[in-house]
Design a protein around this motif. Structure first.
Motif, PDB file in Angstrom:
ATOM      1  N   ASN A 125       0.791  -1.251   0.000  1.00 50.31           N
ATOM      2  CA  ASN A 125       0.000   0.000   0.000  1.00 50.31           C
ATOM      3  C   ASN A 125       0.809   1.280   0.000  1.00 50.31           C
ATOM      4  O   ASN A 125       0.248   2.359   0.097  1.00 50.31           O
ATOM      5  N   LYS A 126       2.145   1.170  -0.072  1.00 58.64           N
ATOM      6  CA  LYS A 126       2.934   2.398   0.012  1.00 58.64           C
ATOM      7  C   LYS A 126       3.375   2.929  -1.352  1.00 58.64           C
ATOM      8  O   LYS A 126       4.170   3.854  -1.427  1.00 58.64           O
ATOM      9  N   ARG A 175       0.105   3.521  -7.810  1.00 58.15           N
ATOM     10  CA  ARG A 175      -0.279   2.536  -8.824  1.00 58.15           C
ATOM     11  C   ARG A 175      -0.824   3.269 -10.030  1.00 58.15           C
ATOM     12  O   ARG A 175      -1.795   3.998  -9.936  1.00 58.15           O
ATOM     13  N   ILE A 185       0.276  -6.375  -4.431  1.00 59.07           N
ATOM     14  CA  ILE A 185       0.596  -6.465  -3.003  1.00 59.07           C
ATOM     15  C   ILE A 185       2.022  -7.000  -2.821  1.00 59.07           C
ATOM     16  O   ILE A 185       2.831  -6.460  -2.054  1.00 59.07           O
ATOM     17  N   GLU A 230       4.719  -4.547  -3.983  1.00 62.64           N
ATOM     18  CA  GLU A 230       4.859  -3.455  -3.022  1.00 62.64           C
ATOM     19  C   GLU A 230       5.641  -3.911  -1.796  1.00 62.64           C
ATOM     20  O   GLU A 230       6.523  -3.199  -1.297  1.00 62.64           O
ATOM     21  N   ASP A 253      -4.297   4.203  -8.845  1.00 60.92           N
ATOM     22  CA  ASP A 253      -4.541   5.546  -8.312  1.00 60.92           C
ATOM     23  C   ASP A 253      -4.666   6.572  -9.427  1.00 60.92           C
ATOM     24  O   ASP A 253      -5.369   7.572  -9.292  1.00 60.92           O
ATOM     25  N   TYR A 264      -6.930   8.376  -0.442  1.00 67.01           N
ATOM     26  CA  TYR A 264      -7.227   7.300   0.524  1.00 67.01           C
ATOM     27  C   TYR A 264      -8.661   6.812   0.379  1.00 67.01           C
ATOM     28  O   TYR A 264      -8.935   5.608   0.429  1.00 67.01           O
ATOM     29  N   ARG A 285      -8.873   4.459  -2.497  1.00 62.52           N
ATOM     30  CA  ARG A 285      -8.337   3.122  -2.193  1.00 62.52           C
ATOM     31  C   ARG A 285      -9.304   2.324  -1.319  1.00 62.52           C
ATOM     32  O   ARG A 285      -9.430   1.107  -1.484  1.00 62.52           O
ATOM     33  N   HIS A 286      -9.998   3.002  -0.413  1.00 61.88           N
ATOM     34  CA  HIS A 286     -10.993   2.301   0.397  1.00 61.88           C
ATOM     35  C   HIS A 286     -12.127   1.764  -0.471  1.00 61.88           C
ATOM     36  O   HIS A 286     -12.563   0.632  -0.318  1.00 61.88           O
ATOM     37  N   ASN A 295     -10.991  -1.151  -2.268  1.00 62.46           N
ATOM     38  CA  ASN A 295     -10.916  -2.316  -1.379  1.00 62.46           C
ATOM     39  C   ASN A 295     -12.281  -2.949  -1.163  1.00 62.46           C
ATOM     40  O   ASN A 295     -12.403  -4.170  -1.117  1.00 62.46           O
ATOM     41  N   ASN A 344      -9.881   1.394   7.560  1.00 65.40           N
ATOM     42  CA  ASN A 344      -8.523   0.879   7.406  1.00 65.40           C
ATOM     43  C   ASN A 344      -8.170  -0.203   8.418  1.00 65.40           C
ATOM     44  O   ASN A 344      -7.009  -0.425   8.699  1.00 65.40           O
ATOM     45  N   THR A 396      -8.351  -5.700   5.526  1.00 65.69           N
ATOM     46  CA  THR A 396      -8.074  -5.667   4.092  1.00 65.69           C
ATOM     47  C   THR A 396      -9.148  -6.482   3.376  1.00 65.69           C
ATOM     48  O   THR A 396      -9.807  -7.314   3.999  1.00 65.69           O
TER      49      THR A 396
END
Lengths: 362, 362
Positions: free
Chosen positions: A86-87, A90, A174, A177, A203, A301, A304-305, A308, B344, B347
């Motif tokens: 996640n750091k 993308r 994943i 990363e 992203d 963020y 990304r949520h 997910n 968060n 996952t």
């Protein structure tokens, strides 16, 4: 499958003579199992976390194998990698064949590496199962990038449903990363729903285009313009420069017609010539700017949520199917039912009801 | 939901005074159940087989309702209709908005009725859930056809996944056929995968186009040309006639580039003006010719078998999902997991694993 074959041939070659056929299947399976254990999922995981590329490669192969007996190892790998993932940023890259995606990734990737980035290149290519090729199969098209210590290039998994390919790609992200790759490029060709899939795991979404002859706004699949955070007009060199500039103006006008985005980002249009390495830096600056803006307004963020949540449902759906169809009884009975349909002796509804009932009783 | 509301208001209005709140939920449920039983699935089925349109309409509403307690009635209806189905020709019709699909269906449908056909019009419209509209919602666009005794027009089910809409449409086809409709027109707008879905449930696929200004071959989604059994250039009237003829020649040339089909059918290009009712008869003659050729070479039946196999898998996949997500515990826990993702705290993979394990234990 490959691994199994290798082991078989190793067995046969041992001490220069072939092993007799009387070796029981049971003991062969035991030997295989022992060999497979040679590198455990835990060891693989530790190697990945140290940035070991062959280990990363091997782990992705494990993810791509559809074998049920690898499922536990895959879980170990993903769960172990998640805290370190996640750091990255993308970046999705799409465009019709011939637009120069590979050349662009070669130029863009090399530039990023010069900036001290670690770059992983993945691909989602739903057509590869039909053509038996793959976007990145022809690695020579990225011959500079492939040699870089800080680059990891992975050809597409082939022969699968788009849902399956998508799941594997997401899991591969994943792993990349966790192995320390901070810039993930995901390439796709504009076929079917593959852009939507790549958009749902990135992203920033880049659409590569060429300057045409007045038909710049034609031939773009509905919805792609809405997904693109930037349009890059590639091959803007030599004679192409003038039409490219004209196309840029037209795209800009067209993008203005769309409503403001939740991200507050206004999509940009940029010119570049990947072949001559021009216009590459501004593209990266733009993406960095996007990250800054959307991390400040929290959209980065939030997005990304949302992704997910989408992937939670996708993972469940894929798993439900795989649990069902991988049952040996269902495999056998499904074949029979398909045959009965062929012979007009049952209907899809009857057959489905029968198989679902059967599975319940297993 | 609608039905429930009606019953409530009927209860409240009874004898001019409202019923006290003390009526127990249990007895209210009992009353509801009794009222619902008034027309049983078996009675509905018998009415459908007699060609009763209101019964057909009501049965399709039942199919479209996602309520689990209707599942048994739906099975009764479909199983009862299946032996009487499959005797129609199923025609898919697609084209971008503005191409004149409704006007075409109005003209084509009225022509078919004059030929003694019974025509059912259905629609697959994955966008209707977003726009809260539906392709056929505006019935005034087919005002002649809608008045015909031998026509049945059904607006799209809204608010659903494409997979769900597809399943309902396929089941509606069965019901329409059992009600004696021998020509089924299925309309779709060219968005996402909807054409593929309609193609997978029809015998003949019509692509409606307009003559443009030299860009006839632009803007066509990849794959659509390969699916079309015929391209109809609509609005070929007045000033449009010349460009339409030019477009026809260009499409013909383009279609020649595709390899021969398994059906041995060579796709045709036709001109028509739905508004002025010209060019309609040749289209029907062409489809009749297609049916004759492909029934003789067996492709017609082979294609339906292949479609049935596809629908077997689709039915299973939809059912697996519906079984899973409709469990009350899963509904509650899924909401919680989505919230945890938002915060968060988990996952997608962990959440999926948790929910799948939970479902196993239920």
């Amino acid at each position: 499958m490959k691994q199994t074959n290798k082991q078989n041939s190793a067995l046969h070659n041992k001490e220069g003579k072939s092993i007799s056929n009387s070796v029981s299947a049971k003991s062969a399976a035991r030997i295989k199992k022992l060999r497979k254990k040679k590198v455990s999922a835990e060891e693989l995981l530790q190697a990945i976390l140290k940035g070991n590329k062959p280990a990363l490669s091997r782990a992705i192969t494990l993810i791509e194998s559809q074998q049920q007996n690898h499922a536990k190892d895959v879980s170990t790998l993903i769960e172990g990698c998640l805290p370190h993932a996640n750091k990255s940023i993308r970046i999705g890259i799409t465009g019709v064949p011939g637009v120069g995606k590979s050349t662009f990734i070669e130029a863009f990737g090399n530039y990023l590496i010069q900036q001290g980035k670690k770059v992983a290149v993945l691909a989602v290519d739903p057509t590869s199962s039909i053509s038996h090729g793959s976007i990145l199969g022809d690695k020579t098209r990225m011959e500079e990038l492939v040699k870089q210590e800080n680059a990891f290039i992975r050809p597409t998994a082939s022969g699968d449903s788009l849902g399956g390919v998508a799941k594997k790609t997401r899991e591969s992200i994943i792993l990349c990363e966790a192995a320390g790759f901070d810039t993930i490029l995901i390439e796709t060709v504009g076929v079917g729903q593959s852009e939507t899939v790549v958009h749902s795991m990135t992203d920033f979404f880049l659409l590569l285009k060429l300057a045409g002859a007045g038909d710049e706004l034609q031939g773009i699949k509905r919805g792609i313009m809405e997904m693109a955070d930037a349009i890059i007009i590639n091959k803007a060199d030599g004679e192409n420069e003038r039409p490219a500039k004209k196309a840029k103006a037209e795209f800009k006008k067209a993008l203005h017609l769309y409503p403001t985005r939740q991200s507050e980002w206004i999509p940009k249009v940029k010119l570049c010539s990947a072949l001559y390495n021009s216009g590459i830096e501004p593209i990266w600056k733009m993406i960095e700017n996007y990250r800054k803006i959307t991390q400040e307004n929290d959209y980065f963020y939030h997005n990304r949520h949302e992704q997910n949540k989408f992937w939670l449902l996708q993972t469940i759906n894929e798993q439900l199917k795989s649990n069902f169809y991988n049952q040996p009884t269902i495999k056998t009975e499904l074949k029979k039912q398909l045959q009965l349909i062929e012979e007009n002796k049952t209907t899809p509804f009857e057959a489905a009801t029968y198989l679902l009932k059967l599975a319940k009783e297993l």
